[in-house]
Design a protein around this motif. Structure first.
Motif, PDB file in Angstrom:
ATOM      1  N   GLY A 158      54.401  60.806  14.531  1.00 22.60           N
ATOM      2  CA  GLY A 158      55.446  61.000  15.688  1.00 22.60           C
ATOM      3  C   GLY A 158      57.058  60.837  15.237  1.00 22.60           C
ATOM      4  N   TYR A 159      57.050  60.062  14.195  1.00 25.30           N
ATOM      5  CA  TYR A 159      58.463  60.028  13.665  1.00 25.30           C
ATOM      6  C   TYR A 159      59.047  61.371  13.025  1.00 25.30           C
ATOM      7  CZ  TYR A 159      62.302  57.946  10.906  1.00 25.30           C
ATOM      8  OH  TYR A 159      63.380  57.569  10.348  1.00 25.30           O
ATOM      9  N   VAL A 160      57.938  61.844  12.277  1.00 22.68           N
ATOM     10  CA  VAL A 160      58.329  62.747  11.411  1.00 22.68           C
ATOM     11  C   VAL A 160      58.518  64.350  12.146  1.00 22.68           C
ATOM     12  CG1 VAL A 160      57.402  64.325   9.554  1.00 22.68           C
ATOM     13  CG2 VAL A 160      56.948  61.762   9.508  1.00 22.68           C
ATOM     14  N   VAL A 161      57.707  64.121  13.573  1.00 23.95           N
ATOM     15  CA  VAL A 161      57.840  65.242  14.511  1.00 23.95           C
ATOM     16  C   VAL A 161      59.216  65.334  14.978  1.00 23.95           C
ATOM     17  CG1 VAL A 161      57.241  66.294  16.568  1.00 23.95           C
ATOM     18  CG2 VAL A 161      55.207  65.459  14.952  1.00 23.95           C
ATOM     19  N   ALA A 162      59.866  64.177  15.376  1.00 22.48           N
ATOM     20  CA  ALA A 162      61.010  64.258  15.968  1.00 22.48           C
ATOM     21  C   ALA A 162      62.224  64.278  14.884  1.00 22.48           C
ATOM     22  CB  ALA A 162      61.215  62.810  16.608  1.00 22.48           C
ATOM     23  N   GLU A 163      61.834  63.867  13.611  1.00 25.63           N
ATOM     24  CA  GLU A 163      62.729  64.229  12.686  1.00 25.63           C
ATOM     25  C   GLU A 163      62.996  65.787  12.217  1.00 25.63           C
ATOM     26  OE1 GLU A 163      62.501  63.654   7.807  1.00 25.63           O
ATOM     27  OE2 GLU A 163      61.451  62.311   9.301  1.00 25.63           O
ATOM     28  N   ILE A 164      61.724  66.508  12.328  1.00 22.55           N
ATOM     29  CA  ILE A 164      61.702  68.048  12.048  1.00 22.55           C
ATOM     30  C   ILE A 164      62.378  68.606  13.221  1.00 22.55           C
ATOM     31  CG2 ILE A 164      60.249  69.919  11.904  1.00 22.55           C
ATOM     32  CD1 ILE A 164      58.042  67.877  10.793  1.00 22.55           C
ATOM     33  N   VAL A 165      62.319  68.160  14.511  1.00 23.61           N
ATOM     34  CA  VAL A 165      62.840  68.788  15.640  1.00 23.61           C
ATOM     35  C   VAL A 165      64.507  68.690  15.494  1.00 23.61           C
ATOM     36  CG1 VAL A 165      63.216  68.617  18.199  1.00 23.61           C
ATOM     37  CG2 VAL A 165      61.294  68.569  17.357  1.00 23.61           C
ATOM     38  N   ALA A 166      64.883  67.415  15.449  1.00 21.92           N
ATOM     39  CA  ALA A 166      66.105  67.312  14.939  1.00 21.92           C
ATOM     40  C   ALA A 166      67.045  67.944  13.685  1.00 21.92           C
ATOM     41  CB  ALA A 166      66.580  65.637  14.747  1.00 21.92           C
TER      42      ALA A 166
ATOM     43  N   TYR B 168      61.968  47.892  17.059  1.00 15.34           N
ATOM     44  CA  TYR B 168      60.686  47.772  16.587  1.00 15.34           C
ATOM     45  C   TYR B 168      60.224  46.085  16.914  1.00 15.34           C
ATOM     46  CZ  TYR B 168      61.022  51.779  13.841  1.00 15.34           C
ATOM     47  OH  TYR B 168      61.199  53.283  13.357  1.00 15.34           O
ATOM     48  N   PRO B 169      60.855  45.197  16.763  1.00 16.15           N
ATOM     49  CA  PRO B 169      60.355  43.814  16.997  1.00 16.15           C
ATOM     50  C   PRO B 169      60.264  43.405  18.676  1.00 16.15           C
ATOM     51  CG  PRO B 169      62.711  43.779  16.350  1.00 16.15           C
ATOM     52  CD  PRO B 169      62.393  45.177  16.095  1.00 16.15           C
ATOM     53  N   ILE B 170      61.016  44.542  19.301  1.00 10.99           N
ATOM     54  CA  ILE B 170      60.845  44.328  20.625  1.00 10.99           C
ATOM     55  C   ILE B 170      59.513  44.991  21.300  1.00 10.99           C
ATOM     56  CG2 ILE B 170      62.096  44.590  23.007  1.00 10.99           C
ATOM     57  CD1 ILE B 170      64.718  44.624  21.341  1.00 10.99           C
ATOM     58  N   ALA B 171      59.227  45.977  20.910  1.00 11.42           N
ATOM     59  CA  ALA B 171      58.240  46.669  21.393  1.00 11.42           C
ATOM     60  C   ALA B 171      56.881  45.778  21.182  1.00 11.42           C
ATOM     61  CB  ALA B 171      57.895  48.112  20.298  1.00 11.42           C
ATOM     62  N   SER B 172      56.416  45.706  22.481  1.00  7.36           N
ATOM     63  CA  SER B 172      55.240  44.723  22.454  1.00  7.36           C
ATOM     64  C   SER B 172      53.970  45.227  22.712  1.00  7.36           C
ATOM     65  CB  SER B 172      55.410  43.726  23.926  1.00  7.36           C
ATOM     66  OG  SER B 172      55.600  44.498  25.201  1.00  7.36           O
ATOM     67  N   THR B 173      53.858  46.796  23.203  1.00  7.56           N
ATOM     68  CA  THR B 173      52.484  47.396  22.969  1.00  7.56           C
ATOM     69  C   THR B 173      52.488  48.644  22.150  1.00  7.56           C
ATOM     70  OG1 THR B 173      53.316  48.920  24.823  1.00  7.56           O
ATOM     71  CG2 THR B 173      52.476  46.987  25.512  1.00  7.56           C
ATOM     72  N   LEU B 174      51.355  49.155  21.791  1.00 11.90           N
ATOM     73  CA  LEU B 174      51.291  50.229  20.843  1.00 11.90           C
ATOM     74  C   LEU B 174      52.029  51.385  21.313  1.00 11.90           C
ATOM     75  CD1 LEU B 174      49.901  51.389  18.274  1.00 11.90           C
ATOM     76  CD2 LEU B 174      48.191  52.051  19.757  1.00 11.90           C
ATOM     77  N   LEU B 175      52.134  51.814  22.687  1.00 11.54           N
ATOM     78  CA  LEU B 175      52.652  52.785  23.304  1.00 11.54           C
ATOM     79  C   LEU B 175      54.238  52.731  23.043  1.00 11.54           C
ATOM     80  CD1 LEU B 175      52.852  55.406  24.904  1.00 11.54           C
ATOM     81  CD2 LEU B 175      52.632  53.980  27.189  1.00 11.54           C
ATOM     82  N   MET B 176      54.675  51.497  23.700  1.00  7.30           N
ATOM     83  CA  MET B 176      56.322  51.148  23.366  1.00  7.30           C
ATOM     84  C   MET B 176      56.655  51.552  21.960  1.00  7.30           C
ATOM     85  SD  MET B 176      56.819  47.744  25.765  1.00  7.30           S
ATOM     86  CE  MET B 176      58.508  47.610  25.225  1.00  7.30           C
ATOM     87  N   PHE B 177      55.837  50.922  20.788  1.00  6.41           N
ATOM     88  CA  PHE B 177      55.931  50.894  19.588  1.00  6.41           C
ATOM     89  C   PHE B 177      56.331  52.421  19.170  1.00  6.41           C
ATOM     90  CE2 PHE B 177      55.548  51.358  14.978  1.00  6.41           C
ATOM     91  CZ  PHE B 177      56.154  50.233  14.525  1.00  6.41           C
ATOM     92  N   ALA B 178      55.098  53.229  19.569  1.00 10.18           N
ATOM     93  CA  ALA B 178      55.038  54.699  19.477  1.00 10.18           C
ATOM     94  C   ALA B 178      56.263  55.457  19.968  1.00 10.18           C
ATOM     95  CB  ALA B 178      53.958  55.365  20.096  1.00 10.18           C
ATOM     96  N   ILE B 179      56.960  54.883  21.079  1.00 18.91           N
ATOM     97  CA  ILE B 179      57.991  55.712  21.656  1.00 18.91           C
ATOM     98  C   ILE B 179      59.175  55.548  20.806  1.00 18.91           C
ATOM     99  CG2 ILE B 179      59.608  55.781  23.653  1.00 18.91           C
ATOM    100  CD1 ILE B 179      57.069  55.099  25.149  1.00 18.91           C
ATOM    101  N   VAL B 180      59.580  54.168  20.438  1.00 25.54           N
ATOM    102  CA  VAL B 180      60.612  53.777  19.779  1.00 25.54           C
ATOM    103  C   VAL B 180      60.440  54.548  18.339  1.00 25.54           C
ATOM    104  CG1 VAL B 180      61.668  51.896  18.537  1.00 25.54           C
ATOM    105  CG2 VAL B 180      60.819  51.633  20.946  1.00 25.54           C
ATOM    106  N   ARG B 181      59.226  54.568  17.690  1.00 24.83           N
ATOM    107  CA  ARG B 181      59.074  55.000  16.468  1.00 24.83           C
ATOM    108  C   ARG B 181      59.538  56.653  16.312  1.00 24.83           C
ATOM    109  NH1 ARG B 181      59.468  54.208  10.988  1.00 24.83           N
ATOM    110  NH2 ARG B 181      58.240  55.376   9.612  1.00 24.83           N
ATOM    111  N   THR B 182      58.848  57.259  17.535  1.00 23.82           N
ATOM    112  CA  THR B 182      59.209  58.517  17.498  1.00 23.82           C
ATOM    113  C   THR B 182      60.671  58.924  17.717  1.00 23.82           C
ATOM    114  OG1 THR B 182      56.704  58.748  18.393  1.00 23.82           O
ATOM    115  CG2 THR B 182      58.758  60.763  18.918  1.00 23.82           C
ATOM    116  N   LEU B 183      61.283  58.472  18.510  1.00 21.64           N
ATOM    117  CA  LEU B 183      62.807  58.532  19.021  1.00 21.64           C
ATOM    118  C   LEU B 183      63.588  58.214  17.645  1.00 21.64           C
ATOM    119  CD1 LEU B 183      63.165  57.225  22.674  1.00 21.64           C
ATOM    120  CD2 LEU B 183      62.895  59.653  21.848  1.00 21.64           C
ATOM    121  N   HIS B 184      63.122  57.253  16.978  1.00 22.40           N
ATOM    122  CA  HIS B 184      63.882  56.974  15.822  1.00 22.40           C
ATOM    123  C   HIS B 184      64.056  58.222  14.883  1.00 22.40           C
ATOM    124  CE1 HIS B 184      64.886  53.523  12.594  1.00 22.40           C
ATOM    125  NE2 HIS B 184      65.788  54.402  12.863  1.00 22.40           N
TER     126      HIS B 184
END
Length: 390
Positions: A51-59, A90-106
């Motif tokens: 997901g991180y890479v997808v967002a990176e490509i779009v940007a 990253y350290p704040i994300a407490s669920t897999l979904l939250m981590f995925a959202i933060v990672r993707t937006l990054h």
């Protein structure tokens, strides 16, 4: 001969090194973190990390246009600041979904900042030393790609705390932002463009075949750099050697840059690219075909040598096919292509390892790389020579 190592060039290289260091400090450990913290299977790990890479490509698709149209220093500073801020999530994300959202937006600010900073490097380099200078500039991010993962592995080995690594990456990114604030770029005269918006303002159409080719090599690098720690642990029984593996890659990268600088200075771009991809192909074969510590570490050194020759040659090839007002587009195009390849490699590596194991995933890695080498010698080399402008 004009001066290569000017102050602004060194600052831009430092920013590049620190940004990639902050990013790659976490690369080999995130699959382990997702597996241990959230009990995510291999396929889901591939989805989250790609997901991180997808967002990176779009940007990056829009970054070349942004960098060529607006004040480059302003774009650089804002993108570095946002890139640093997301590490705190990253350290704040407490669920897999939250981590995925933060990672993707990054991935969004990372996509912009890599284009902005590499374009700044072109701006501060004297034209007579550009090929050579871009080769050494590439060394700054390739070195961080090699050193940072080993540093992350060693730090985690002693602290056994992922939060420490997350905050360390945040601190390094903030330091990169501080250095970026000192970079002085030459003033560009703003010329109103009467050209309508078209694909060529976002992606370098003239380099489409080179884009496909570099994406195939990025596929192999993305899969290996992401899953090597799990592979070595599960398939080879090597639990503490990942750090040494990446250290040897960095040694190969350093050797390749100094060895290949002369060829880049003379404009022998296809020679450097061909030499690097053949060495890398041999490395991927040794890595997967010979299951021993000697083969494991030998492949790392060869991977460094190969990528150290191949990537800066391709970067210069993209720049050489672009007009002077398309430098940002040339940079974004190779980075988009690299990101696409890495993203597909990470995604496919996760699913193939789930179905047939990591050994199958790395055999797939080798064959994709081999196809890339064949494509270069049959088509890409002559394609570039026909379109070269500089």
């Amino acid at each position: 001969m004009e001066k290569l190592w000017n102050t602004n060039y060194l600052r831009v290289m430092t920013v590049n090194f620190m940004m990639y260091f902050a990013f790659y400090l976490l690369t080999p450990l995130l699959p382990i973190y997702l597996s241990e913290q959230f009990h995510a299977p291999g396929g889901m790990i591939g989805v989250v990390l790609s997901g991180y890479v997808v967002a990176e490509i779009v940007a990056r698709l829009f970054s070349g246009f942004i960098v060529d149209s607006f004040d480059r220093r302003t774009v650089l500073l804002w993108s570095v600041a946002l890139f640093a801020a997301f590490f705190a999530g990253y350290p704040i994300a407490s669920t897999l979904l939250m981590f995925a959202i933060v990672r993707t937006l990054h991935g969004l600010p990372f996509g912009v900042v890599t284009v902005a900073n590499s374009t700044a490097a072109i701006d501060v380099l004297p034209s007579s030393r550009r090929n050579e200078g871009l080769g050494f500039y590439g060394l700054s991010n390739n070195l961080s790609m090699a050193i940072a993962p080993s540093a992350g592995v060693y730090i985690y080995k002693y602290v056994s705390n992922f939060a420490v690594l997350f905050w360390l990456s945040f601190a390094i990114a903030v330091a990169a932002m501080t250095v970026a604030a000192t970079v002085k770029l030459p003033k560009r005269e703003k010329v109103a463009s009467k050209r309508p918006l078209s694909l060529d303002r976002f992606f370098l159409n003239r380099a489409w075949l080179m884009s496909i080719n570099i994406a195939m090599f990025a596929f192999s690098w993305g899969l290996l750099s992401t899953y090597v720690a799990l592979y070595s642990k599960q398939e080879l029984g090597i639990t503490g050697g990942t750090g040494a593996f990446f250290f040897l890659i960095s040694a190969g990268l350093m050797a390749s840059r100094f060895q290949g600088a002369g060829a880049l200075r003379k404009g022998r771009l296809t020679h450097n690219a061909a030499e690097g991809m053949c060495i890398s192909l041999l490395a991927y074969l040794i890595f997967v075909a010979f299951r021993s510590p000697v083969a494991y570490y030998t492949s790392a050194l060869l991977l460094g040598l190969g990528n150290g020759h191949m990537y800066p040659a391709f970067l210069n090839m993209f720049v050489a096919t672009a007009r002077h007002n398309q430098r940002g587009t040339a940079n974004s195009s190779i980075l988009v292509s690299w990101g696409v390849g890495m993203g597909i490699g990470i995604f496919c590596g996760g699913w193939v390892s789930d179905l047939w194991g990591y050994n199958a995933a790395f055999w797939m890695n080798f064959f994709v790389n081999a196809a890339g080498v064949v494509l270069f010698f049959l088509c890409t080399r002559s394609f570039f020579l026909r379109r070269r402008l500089e």
